[in-house]
Enzyme design. Structure first.
Site, PDB file in Angstrom:
ATOM      1  N   GLU A  48      -5.271  -6.983  13.650  1.00  0.00           N
ATOM      2  CA  GLU A  48      -4.100  -6.660  12.823  1.00  0.00           C
ATOM      3  C   GLU A  48      -4.535  -6.513  11.372  1.00  0.00           C
ATOM      4  OE1 GLU A  48      -1.426  -5.334  12.336  1.00  0.00           O
ATOM      5  OE2 GLU A  48       0.225  -6.627  12.988  1.00  0.00           O
ATOM      6  N   ASP A  49      -3.790  -5.737  10.601  1.00  0.00           N
ATOM      7  CA  ASP A  49      -4.130  -5.553   9.187  1.00  0.00           C
ATOM      8  C   ASP A  49      -3.701  -6.752   8.350  1.00  0.00           C
ATOM      9  OD1 ASP A  49      -1.452  -4.978   9.594  1.00  0.00           O
ATOM     10  OD2 ASP A  49      -1.416  -3.170   8.353  1.00  0.00           O
ATOM     11  N   ASP A  83       2.132 -11.433   7.555  1.00  0.00           N
ATOM     12  CA  ASP A  83       2.970 -11.726   6.389  1.00  0.00           C
ATOM     13  C   ASP A  83       3.968 -12.811   6.812  1.00  0.00           C
ATOM     14  OD1 ASP A  83       4.410 -11.518   4.032  1.00  0.00           O
ATOM     15  OD2 ASP A  83       5.196  -9.537   4.422  1.00  0.00           O
ATOM     16  N   PHE A  91       2.376  -7.355  -2.757  1.00  0.00           N
ATOM     17  CA  PHE A  91       2.443  -6.263  -1.797  1.00  0.00           C
ATOM     18  C   PHE A  91       1.211  -5.390  -1.977  1.00  0.00           C
ATOM     19  CE2 PHE A  91       3.645  -2.336   0.227  1.00  0.00           C
ATOM     20  CZ  PHE A  91       4.249  -2.798   1.384  1.00  0.00           C
ATOM     21  N   ARG A 135      -2.476   4.890   2.751  1.00  0.00           N
ATOM     22  CA  ARG A 135      -3.314   4.347   3.835  1.00  0.00           C
ATOM     23  C   ARG A 135      -4.781   4.750   3.673  1.00  0.00           C
ATOM     24  NH1 ARG A 135      -0.077   2.105   7.853  1.00  0.00           N
ATOM     25  NH2 ARG A 135       1.894   3.142   8.290  1.00  0.00           N
TER      26      ARG A 135
END
Ligand code: IMP
Length: 178
Positions: free
Chosen positions: A101-102, A105, A154, A167
């Site tokens: 996963e990136d 959060d 963010f 991206r």
């Protein structure tokens, strides 16, 4: 890359990311897998770049598979609603599985992924996330390998987006608005 009202402040550089990914790959290779190839799951879209770099550092037989999920509708806050947009094309029953996963959060997306994949009866299920943002945690999830623990900011770039943009930025930056 940024528009007039959006700026990107460098946060994690490309070389720093690459060095950490090489370490993660070594650790994952040392953990190993059972008799069958390790199933490495790319969680689309955010982890595509991380996944591509990480798997080149995993020195094990692997099967590479893709899972599409959608949890953000262009905003920077998690809705908590997770939608499966593309399912795996491989049966993971009795297999060793690594979710890539990136970012974790609130943890809601990972919790959902762990639930649906665990229900399919894998031999083992582990998680590797490039980024962890613990400040916004809403649910505890198992994280076996973490690249970087980050502040409550963010971030975009290196696969991560804001409203489907940024991206392709080769490093991770903090998004500033206005
Ligand atoms: P969670 O369900 O709140 O843990 O969020 C997981 C997903 O939200 C990630 O896979 C990302 O797609 C997105 N996300 C969370 N934080 C960020 C961020 O800082 N930048 C870009 N996307 C993010």
């Amino acid at each position: 890359m940024a528009t007039a009202t959006e700026t990107i402040d460098p946060y994690l550089g490309a070389a720093q990311i690459a060095a950490r990914i090489a370490e993660l790959g070594r650790t994952i290779s040392e953990v190993g897998a059972g008799p069958a190839p390790l199933v490495v799951v790319c969680v689309l879209k955010g982890s595509f770049m991380f996944f591509a770099d990480l798997v080149r550092h995993i020195d094990l037989p692997t099967n590479l598979v893709f899972l599409g999920v959608s949890s953000y509708g262009g905003a920077t806050e998690s809705s908590g609603a997770v939608r499966l947009t593309h399912d795996l094309t491989l049966d993971i029953r009795d297999r060793d599985v690594l979710i890539v996963e990136d970012i974790v959060d609130t943890g809601l997306t990972m919790s959902y992924l762990l639930d649906i994949l665990r229900a399919r009866g894998p031999r083992s299920l582990r998680v590797c996330t490039l980024l962890h943002k613990p400040a916004r945690k809403r649910i505890d999830v198992q994280l076996d390998h973490v690249g970087f623990t980050i502040d409550d900011v963010f971030v975009v770039g290196y696969g991560l987006d804001y409203d489907e943009r940024y991206r392709n930025v080769p490093y991770i930056g903090v998004m500033r608005f206005g």
